[in-house]
Design a protein around this motif. Structure first.
Motif, PDB file in Angstrom:
ATOM      1  N   ASN A   1       6.794  -7.242   4.387  1.00 15.12           N
ATOM      2  CA  ASN A   1       7.131  -7.578   2.996  1.00 15.12           C
ATOM      3  C   ASN A   1       6.355  -6.312   2.080  1.00 15.12           C
ATOM      4  OD1 ASN A   1       8.730  -9.851   3.651  1.00 15.12           O
ATOM      5  ND2 ASN A   1       6.929 -11.133   3.022  1.00 15.12           N
ATOM      6  N   LEU A   2       6.139  -5.427   2.562  1.00 17.97           N
ATOM      7  CA  LEU A   2       5.505  -4.109   1.473  1.00 17.97           C
ATOM      8  C   LEU A   2       6.574  -4.100   0.500  1.00 17.97           C
ATOM      9  CD1 LEU A   2       4.160  -1.727   4.036  1.00 17.97           C
ATOM     10  CD2 LEU A   2       2.982  -3.318   2.685  1.00 17.97           C
ATOM     11  N   PHE A   3       6.322  -3.531  -0.568  1.00 11.86           N
ATOM     12  CA  PHE A   3       6.976  -3.304  -1.727  1.00 11.86           C
ATOM     13  C   PHE A   3       7.811  -1.897  -1.634  1.00 11.86           C
ATOM     14  CE2 PHE A   3       3.488  -5.796  -3.728  1.00 11.86           C
ATOM     15  CZ  PHE A   3       4.119  -6.855  -3.571  1.00 11.86           C
ATOM     16  N   PRO A   4       9.107  -2.018  -1.172  1.00 10.81           N
ATOM     17  CA  PRO A   4       9.577  -0.633  -0.945  1.00 10.81           C
ATOM     18  C   PRO A   4       9.710   0.461  -1.985  1.00 10.81           C
ATOM     19  CG  PRO A   4      11.344  -2.364  -1.071  1.00 10.81           C
ATOM     20  CD  PRO A   4      10.068  -2.907  -1.415  1.00 10.81           C
ATOM     21  N   HIS A   5       9.468   0.130  -3.152  1.00  8.74           N
ATOM     22  CA  HIS A   5       9.764   1.184  -4.235  1.00  8.74           C
ATOM     23  C   HIS A   5       8.451   1.769  -4.471  1.00  8.74           C
ATOM     24  CE1 HIS A   5       8.554  -2.839  -6.000  1.00  8.74           C
ATOM     25  NE2 HIS A   5       8.210  -2.240  -7.332  1.00  8.74           N
ATOM     26  N   LEU A   6       7.494   1.263  -4.026  1.00 16.31           N
ATOM     27  CA  LEU A   6       6.178   1.548  -4.275  1.00 16.31           C
ATOM     28  C   LEU A   6       5.451   2.614  -2.967  1.00 16.31           C
ATOM     29  CD1 LEU A   6       4.333  -1.362  -6.004  1.00 16.31           C
ATOM     30  CD2 LEU A   6       5.515   0.282  -7.016  1.00 16.31           C
TER      31      LEU A   6
END
Ligand code: ADP
Ligand code: MG
Lengths: 663, 251
Positions: free
Chosen positions: B96-101
């Motif tokens: 669940n890493l933030f893909p846009h960052l």
């Protein structure tokens, strides 16, 4: 048995080689995309033939037949509508365009990179813009031909009277010349193949000549059939009688019938008072010519006092071209440039002005038409003096391509210049103050703030212009820009509201708004805004129509945008929200930092599609002629293409997901 | 009321019960977890392990019973929820890493937004953590450009950046290829040795035997057995029948 039957060690190395030539580069692309299999090859060939045919047909049409005048002479009308009547408004629109061009230059540097190839293309474009008019201007312009004299020309059921007095417009220092159109009157054959501006009477002559040639051809076939001895008697009788009628009618040539061969003309040029004689000449041989250099810009009158009664003369005029008449209403201005206000309504008082503009270039004057014997002189107008015949390439270049490139160049060159300027300034800025990673380039900050302030700047620039006069592509552009910019936050809020399960009132309100607006066509919303609203509350009729349309379009696009954004929000895995919550972020932070940025990226293609359709929807294109329509489509295409390009750029940026799947 | 006495348990669960609709997923789960304790939760799939640890930081709401974290009772009080969440870090099976960052932005976002740290401070801290999970060179990449093992280590660093007192792991290695499992477990072992209070749902029995202070065995929403790893994995001693069945399968 040796143990190596089940164990082998390979020591020989296979060296790396380049991929086969036919699988890379242009050849590879062609093979891969166009000639992959025999079926592909057949499709490619069929498509190729079709494309080539269509292209050739299109080129022929656009050079020989298409009426580009309406595009060329109405460019400013297409762009800004009736604002063109107000010089101050034109200045403001120009300023706005240049500011935007500068902004585009800044953004290009901030978010992208224009390579040597890009600048090469820009330089090439600029060179073409400069070179084309320079090359086409010296080319000879086609003649205008008119019939003067006293014998009316009959064509079918209409009778066209020759013109002996003609008021035309011209610019200071231009040279006009008038001759006998002797190449055309050499034979009916020559007369049937004109390539000039011609008046109605001359057009009647051309058709008569064509008809006569056709009859001659028919006569020849009949003669040939009659030679055949096997022809039955009854058919022979029919053909014989047709032959007799035809040959009786063909006895006289067109040139002879209308006495184009009978004598010369005595022509003179008068000043715009219709009295002062400026030049005169008697034309009897093909070499005779009246040449005159116009002393000032304005109206002149050309007269033929025919030498022989009962004859016609076909005159060829060079430097004299038909004009278009156009009218505007515009605010009447005080000497200091401020509009004159009507004391009762406090609205600007409108005045109507009429211009005459030459079709072959941008020359236009607002002076009144000369009076002869108390009545307006017959004007040399485009409506009565169309281009006759099939246009040769030379005429296309000098009448259409050259002036078009010159005209658009006047707009494009400053735009290109400012784009380059913005880019160069930002490049210098980034050079002088290089960023320390991971901080973004300084030019990005500049670009960001510049666009944030842009709406205010543009508002300041155009606020003083009269919204009643907004029109053309400018209006479309304005409506789209406002529609997108304002509807964006509204649409996002509606989308978030529709997903707010904890706030049922908000949720159902949003659903109601979205579904109602989506349920009716844009035209209905516009109609409501422009007609129904003022009925509801008369005070609203004070609001200019353009502004009401803006509001309508904004609401409309917000509803569609909301649905797109909601789609994006739904596509985000719940783990994203959980992870953000587990980090202690509150719902607002989760929305602004995690879900919205991802949702918006995911729906960029849909959003751009929406912007494009909004851009197209905002104008109801009145089809002025196929050429006009085509031109407009090209402009639309460019804008839409730019939107799509920007979309691809954003999609490519920043999203790890997009990076991963990209091949 | 925060307890500073190291003898007090940092997490107290007292008879928590939870239903999904009418499905009774947690039944009278009671457990006390001490500071610096490493608890490994095991049990068959669907036994309620995830639900249990997600209740602890309120990603799921329990209906009956009390959960007290570091002296703060977990109820409907939003302030308490926020306070507890900022003390508990969580690592998910799917990262669940933030893909846009970027990696760095993933780690600095919450400290800057929630803890109001300055960017410089947050980034300095983030780089330290990336050193600790042994991938400082990936700071400016996007999650999509990393391997699964690297992503999970970033996720651990992201959770640690909030300086939590407790870390929850929900099957952190189950979505990883075998060679990446090791690198993540190494980081978790380091963390355990540094004295972090940890609750780990995992199927890595080697890890459980090596670092766990206690094993909780879940079955059908209940804790049916608990004990130190040595005894728990010893087939000689007496076990609950469900535990034995489970151990027979995995050992
Ligand atoms: N959101 C949900 N709604 C309904 N049932 C759920 C939900 N989440 C989990 N469950 C059910 O609850 C039980 C426990 O799930 P979970 O805690 O994920 O198990 P574990 O992590 O031990 O495999 C399972 O039977 C699962 O099907
Ligand atoms: Mg689970």
């Amino acid at each position: 048995m040796t143990p190596d039957s089940y164990k082998r060690i390979y020591t020989q190395d296979t060296p790396r080689r380049h991929a086969p030539v036919a699988s890379t580069g242009l050849l590879g692309w062609l093979r891969h995309n166009l000639f992959r299999s025999w079926f592909d090859t057949i499709l490619t060939l069929i498509a190729g033939v079709l494309v080539v045919n269509v292209l050739i047909g299109f080129l022929q049409w656009s050079i020989a037949d298409a009426n580009w005048y309406s595009v060329l002479r109405n460019l400013s009308n297409l762009m800004i509508g009736s604002m063109q009547a107000d010089p101050a408004a034109i200045d403001r629109v120009n300023l706005m365009t240049l500011v935007l061009a500068f902004g585009i230059g800044v953004s290009l540097r901030a978010w992208s990179r224009v390579g040597l190839r890009g600048w090469g293309i820009v330089a090439l474009l600029a060179a073409v813009i400069v070179a084309v008019p320079a090359l086409t201007n010296p080319l000879p312009k086609p003649d205008s031909v008119i019939v003067t004299g006293s014998l009316p020309v009959v064509s079918g059921s209409v009778t066209e009277t020759p013109i002996n007095t003609l008021a035309f417009i011209g610019g200071q220092g231009e040279t006009v010349s008038v001759r006998l159109a002797s190449t055309l009157t050499a034979s009916d054959e020559a007369l049937s193949r004109p390539a000039n501006f011609g008046d109605r009477a001359s057009d009647a002559l051309f058709s008569a000549a064509r008809a006569r040639l056709a009859s001659q051809a028919r006569l020849a076939t009949i003669e040939a059939s009659l030679q055949d001895t096997a022809l039955p008697d009854n058919e022979r009788a029919v053909l014989t009688s047709e032959r007799d009628t035809l040959s009786a009618a063909l006895e006289a040539t067109v040139i002879g019938t209308y006495r184009l061969d009978a004598g010369g003309a005595s022509v003179r040029i008068l000043a715009n008072d219709g009295i002062t004689l400026l030049a005169e000449a008697t034309l009897t041989t093909p070499d005779d010519q009246l040449t005159f250099t116009l002393p000032s810009s304005g109206w002149y009158v050309l007269q033929n006092t025919a030498t022989v009664e009962g004859t016609n003369v076909l005159l060829a005029m060079n430097g004299i071209y038909p004009a278009l008449e156009r009218s505007f209403t515009r605010p009447s201005l005080n000497p200091d440039g401020s509009p004159v206000l009507d004391p009762r309504t406090n609205q600007p008082r409108l005045v109507s002005i009429t211009q005459h503009a030459r079709v072959t270039d941008d020359f236009a004057i607002a002076e009144p038409v000369p009076k002869l014997d108390g009545a307006d002189a017959t004007r040399y107008l485009f409506v009565n003096n169309a281009y006759r015949g099939s246009r040769p390439l030379n005429d296309y270049l000098v009448l259409h391509l050259g002036p078009f490139v010159e005209r658009t160049g006047r707009v494009l060159l400053p735009i290109l210049g400012l784009v380059a300027l913005g880019y160069a300034l930002m490049q210098a800025l980034d050079r002088v103050l290089p960023p320390t990673p991971p901080a973004p380039k300084l030019s990005r900050r500049v670009a960001f703030w510049m666009w944030a302030l842009m709406p205010i700047v543009i508002y300041i620039i155009i606020a003083s212009t009269n919204p009643q006069a907004w029109g053309g592509l400018f209006l479309t552009f304005l409506l789209t820009a406002v529609g997108i910019v304002v509807s964006f936050p509204i649409g996002v809020l509606l989308a978030l509201g529709r997903r707010a399960d904890d706030l049922p009132v908000v949720k159902y309100f949003c659903i109601l708004v979205i579904e109602f607006v989506r349920g009716v066509p844009l035209i209905t919303v516009l109609f409501l805004a422009s007609l129904a609203l003022p009925l509801v509350n008369p005070a609203l009729s004070e609001v200019p129509g353009a502004v009401r349309a803006m509001v309508a379009i904004t609401i409309f696009s917000a509803a569609y945008l909301a649905e797109n954004v909601r789609g994006g929000l739904q596509s985000i895995p719940p783990g994203q929200v959980e992870a953000a919550k587990a980090l202690g972020m509150n719902p607002v932070q989760v929305t602004l930092r995690i879900t919205l940025p991802q949702a918006l990226r995911a729906v960029i293609p849909a959003l751009v599609g929406q912007c494009i359709s909004l851009f197209k929807d905002t104008s109801l294109v009145a089809i002025v002629g196929l050429a006009t329509y085509l031109f407009i489509s090209i402009v639309y295409f460019i804008f839409s293409f730019v939107m799509a390009y920007v979309s691809r750029k954003i999609e490519d940026s920043g999203s790890g997901v997009a990076r991963q799947v990209k091949l | 009321m925060k307890s500073n006495n190291p003898q007090d348990p940092i997490i107290v669960c007292n008879k928590i019960n939870k239903w999904y609709g009418d499905f009774h997923v947690l039944r009278d789960v009671s457990v006390e977890i001490q500071q610096r304790e490493v608890v490994v939760v095991i049990g068959p799939s669907g036994s309620g392990k995830s639900t249990f640890i997600r209740c602890i930081n309120r990603l799921e709401e329990h209906q009956e019973g009390d959960i007290i974290v570091d002296g703060i009772p977990l109820g409907n009080d939003i302030r308490n929820i926020a306070a507890i969440r900022s003390e508990i870090g969580m690592v998910f099976q799917q990262f669940n890493l933030f893909p846009h960052l970027t990696v760095l932005q993933n780690i600095t976002l919450a400290p800057m937004q929630v803890r109001r740290q300055s960017r410089a401070e947050a980034e300095r801290k983030a780089m330290e953590l990336l050193e600790r999970v042994r991938i400082p060179e990936q700071a400016n990449k996007y999650p999509g450009q990393l391997s699964g093992g690297q992503q999970q280590r970033v996720a651990i660093a992201r959770a640690l950046a909030m300086e939590p007192k407790i870390m929850l792991f929900d099957e952190p290695t189950s979505a990883l290829d075998p060679e990446m499992i090791k690198e993540v477990l190494e980081v978790m072992k380091d963390l355990a040795r540094s004295g972090m209070t940890m609750i780990c749902v995992t199927h890595e029995m080697g890890f459980a035997q090596e670092v766990a202070d206690r094993i909780l065995f879940f079955d059908q929403g209940r804790i049916v057995e608990e004990g130190d790893p040595h005894t728990f994995f010893n087939l000689e001693v007496e076990h609950h029948e469900r535990t034995r069945a489970f151990l027979d399968q995995i050992l």
